[in-house]
Design a protein around this motif. Structure first.
Motif, PDB file in Angstrom:
ATOM      1  N   TRP A 177     -44.652 130.481   2.122  1.00 41.25           N
ATOM      2  CA  TRP A 177     -44.086 131.512   3.004  1.00 41.25           C
ATOM      3  C   TRP A 177     -43.035 130.932   3.976  1.00 41.25           C
ATOM      4  CZ3 TRP A 177     -48.149 135.625   5.078  1.00 41.25           C
ATOM      5  CH2 TRP A 177     -48.749 136.251   3.982  1.00 41.25           C
ATOM      6  N   THR A 179     -43.448 129.200   6.634  1.00 39.95           N
ATOM      7  CA  THR A 179     -43.863 129.659   7.962  1.00 39.95           C
ATOM      8  C   THR A 179     -43.383 128.738   9.080  1.00 39.95           C
ATOM      9  OG1 THR A 179     -45.977 128.545   7.694  1.00 39.95           O
ATOM     10  CG2 THR A 179     -45.909 130.894   7.143  1.00 39.95           C
ATOM     11  N   TRP A 182     -39.446 130.257  12.450  1.00 36.81           N
ATOM     12  CA  TRP A 182     -39.872 131.220  13.479  1.00 36.81           C
ATOM     13  C   TRP A 182     -41.344 131.068  13.865  1.00 36.81           C
ATOM     14  CZ3 TRP A 182     -37.183 136.400  11.594  1.00 36.81           C
ATOM     15  CH2 TRP A 182     -35.817 136.334  11.905  1.00 36.81           C
ATOM     16  N   GLN A 184     -44.292 130.602  12.440  1.00 39.06           N
ATOM     17  CA  GLN A 184     -45.288 131.507  11.850  1.00 39.06           C
ATOM     18  C   GLN A 184     -46.454 130.769  11.206  1.00 39.06           C
ATOM     19  OE1 GLN A 184     -43.117 134.112   9.181  1.00 39.06           O
ATOM     20  NE2 GLN A 184     -42.219 135.269  10.868  1.00 39.06           N
ATOM     21  N   ASN A 203     -41.076 138.376   7.263  1.00 40.42           N
ATOM     22  CA  ASN A 203     -41.129 137.231   6.358  1.00 40.42           C
ATOM     23  C   ASN A 203     -41.063 137.736   4.902  1.00 40.42           C
ATOM     24  OD1 ASN A 203     -42.277 135.300   4.494  1.00 40.42           O
ATOM     25  ND2 ASN A 203     -42.863 134.112   6.296  1.00 40.42           N
ATOM     26  N   GLN A 206     -44.116 137.031   2.577  1.00 39.04           N
ATOM     27  CA  GLN A 206     -45.282 137.813   2.994  1.00 39.04           C
ATOM     28  C   GLN A 206     -45.151 139.244   2.457  1.00 39.04           C
ATOM     29  OE1 GLN A 206     -45.366 138.370   7.222  1.00 39.04           O
ATOM     30  NE2 GLN A 206     -47.421 139.264   7.248  1.00 39.04           N
TER      31      GLN A 206
END
Ligand code: GAL
Length: 648
Positions: A177, A179, A182, A184, A203, A206
């Motif tokens: 993802w 992550t 940002w 996440q 995202n 996601q």
């Protein structure tokens, strides 16, 4: 030889019993042989929890059976009754903004809610118990148009379970993802939510996984009902009607293996020839999902189609032509929504086989004529649609291209695939729409339109196809991301750069762009560097002036073409003609507006011709024409709006 199915959704619960006898008499008159019964009848069948009222359905099933009409009996789980929603408020769906919806329409439930699954299993069991042995029962129709999703806490919990199954551990999920972007990063599975309303861009992986999850979750819900029905009636085929649309989180290509017969609903929302194109496209897609086998048009409009804003009337003959196009492309018949147009309720202005005016009407007469025509087409069953060309279609690539972060919000996967399909449809060349991972070896030409997301395996199989002598045409913004929706580095179109012999440096979205050949593109252009390929056409004017726009690369035994803009139809048609030249795809002379489909079974061959145009057309074909039951000689004169099915 089996009869083709003809009929539609029958909703007798909307009408007093006096009407039922007339219905069956009219069905006989029209030649109806199959109806879908009870799709939205849950509150009539189970007015209170656990109290069933089957008397009316018993009567209708008997009446239909006596009238020689078979039943595709539905489980009514697409619309739970008000008592259900009142008792189980947690089973009402929550949208992405956190708003819990209320009862008052249909499809208002969360398929992840345990109470919903239990109630659905309950009504499916009760129906199966009651009607397993009824002689009218010919097919089970589970649910209606699986496709709704929900963002509630039940959905969140199920999403997390699904993610654990896909990724195993959080590190893999975080990597997939991206992550780190940002802030996440997830440290606990419980931190993960469905993609609910948020501050800015969502995202993309996601969001994509949420679609994948819903497809699997709904499939589980379907499987639960299927297992119940199967246990009572091991030999009765079970299906569900696939709905098609950008909002639908169902990967029909994957679901197809779970249904005994692929069935689709189709409502082309266009007033002009676009409706005919969409019809052919939808039918070819259904055949693709069915793996080339026959499938069933479960619903279409008998008359006007309401696209949500206004109605598009079906002129005389158009229903017949659309139905024939579906049958030519593999449908085992033509069914409609619905038998009798409703007098009230949300869809009262949706056309029915028996319109508001009654059976003494042009529409009913056309349907009856069509019903009489169908037995003459029964010999098509079992033959295969001929297709030398494959166009790749992938639901996940479509979902990925609906993300909010793309370089142009005008990029439209469906439009790109339909534009490719249109070129062959207009030329009467058979096309299969197939999964990117499918075996491509039987095709002379494979087209890959806008396949933004593609797996390594599919990309490798496409490359092998070319290496082995196949002809490939790839269009702009393909092969960009992997299955995690992450960029393939080193130059676009990542997955296909090598086979195409190009390396794209940058994208240049445009309104319109000229080409040296005089052709025109729109929407998109790319800074293409040749890396082995030859330039076939170049950009003329603008920042990319003189740079390659269309390329051709010899790869292994085959040839791979790339077009880096959305060609306008004329230029696209010309390119397809050029690409086909060396590929061995047979071209025929076909008058404009005539649709042609060829079918084959062993030594027998059929040509289906439909003239959508306004003038008579002459087609070079001869043989025995099934609809008129006469021998025809070449050139066959096809009246405006007419059709012919010629056995060679
Ligand atoms: C279909 C649906 C039917 C009816 C029809 C016409 O998608 O399955 O129940 O709503 O559209 O709008």
């Amino acid at each position: 030889m089996t009869d083709l199915y003809f009929g539609g959704d029958y909703n007798p619960e909307q009408w007093p019993p006096e009407v039922w006898k007339d219905d069956v008499a009219l069905m006989r008159q029209a030649g109806v042989n199959l109806v879908t019964l009870g799709v939205f009848a849950w509150s009539s069948l189970e007015p209170e929890p656990g109290r069933y009222e089957f008397g009316w359905l018993d009567q209708v099933m008997d009446l239909l059976h006596d009238g020689g009409v078979q039943v595709d009996l539905a489980t009514p789980t697409a619309s739970p009754p008000p008592w259900f929603s009142l008792r189980h408020p947690d089973a009402l769906p929550v949208n992405a903004s956190g708003v819990r919806l209320t009862h008052g329409s249909r499809d208002t439930y969360c398929a992840c809610a345990p109470a919903y699954r239990e109630a659905a299993a309950g009504i499916a069991t009760a129906l199966a118990e009651r009607y397993a042995k009824h002689p009218a029962l010919a097919m089970w129709h589970v649910h209606n148009e699986y496709g709704t999703s929900c963002h509630c806490d039940h959905a969140a919990a199920a999403f997390r379970r699904w993610l654990r199954g896909r990724y195993g551990d959080l590190d893999r999920l975080n990597a997939a993802w991206t992550t780190a972007f940002w802030s996440q990063g997830y440290a606990d599975w419980e931190e993960i939510q469905p993609p609910r309303a948020t501050q800015y861009l969502v995202n993309p992986t996601q969001a994509l996984d949420f679609r994948r999850f819903w497809s699997d979750e709904l499939l589980d819900a379907f499987r639960e009902q299927k297992a119940i029905l199967r246990s009572f009636t091991p030999d009765v085929p079970i299906t569900t009607n696939f709905v098609f649309g950008g909002w639908v989180p169902v990967n029909q290509a994957r679901w197809a293996a779970e249904v005994d017969l692929v069935a689709i609903d189709h409502y082309p929302g266009s007033a002009d020839l676009g409706a005919e194109e969409q019809t052919a496209f939808g039918a070819d897609l259904a055949r693709g999902w069915a793996g080339g086998r026959s499938w069933l048009l479960m619903e279409q409009a008998a008359g006007a189609v309401n696209d949500g804003h206004r109605m598009h009337a079906k002129e005389p003959g158009r229903m017949t032509r659309h139905s024939l196009s579906h049958i030519a492309r593999g449908s085992r018949g033509a069914l409609f929504f619905q038998w009798r147009a409703s007098r009230g309720g949300a869809e009262m202005f949706h056309s029915g086989m028996v319109p508001h005016v009654g059976a003494d009407s042009r529409r009913f007469r056309e349907l009856a004529e069509f019903g009489a025509m169908l037995p003459r087409l029964a010999e098509l069953e079992g033959s295969e649609v001929e297709a030398d060309v494959a166009i790749l279609w992938d639901a996940e690539a479509w979902w990925a291209l609906q993300a909010t972060h793309l370089p142009s919000s005008d990029l439209d996967y469906l439009a790109a695939v339909q534009a490719a399909h249109r070129q062959f449809w207009a030329a009467g060349i058979g096309v299969d729409l197939v999964d990117p991972g499918a075996d491509l070896s039987s095709y002379k030409l494979v087209v890959v339109p806008g396949l933004y997301l593609v797996s390594d395996q599919a990309a490798a199989s496409i490359a092998r196809y070319v290496e082995g002598g196949g002809h490939l045409l790839v269009t702009y913004f393909s092969g960009i991301v992997n299955e995690d929706a992450q960029i393939r580095l080193g130059g676009y179109p990542g997955a296909f750069s090598e086979v195409l012999g190009v390396r794209v440096e940058e994208f240049h979205p445009v309104a319109a762009v000229g080409l040296a050949s005089g052709g025109r593109g729109r929407l998109w252009s790319e800074h293409v560097n040749l890396a082995g390929a030859d330039a076939v056409d170049r950009y003329a004017g603008g920042v990319l002036d003189g740079m390659p726009a269309i390329t051709r690369n010899a790869y292994g035994e085959g040839v791979a073409w790339y077009v880096s803009t959305q060609l306008e139809d004329e230029a696209y048609g010309a390119l397809v003609g050029q690409v086909m030249q060396g590929s061995g795809v047979e071209r025929i002379e076909l008058p404009a507006g005539v649709e042609m489909v060829r079918r084959r079974a062993g030594e027998s061959a059929w040509t289906v011709l439909i003239n959508h145009g306004e003038v008579e057309a002459a087609v070079l074909v001869s043989g025995f024409e099934l609809l008129s039951g006469t021998a025809v000689e070449s050139p066959l004169k096809l009246a405006a709006g007419g059709q012919a099915v010629v056995r060679a």
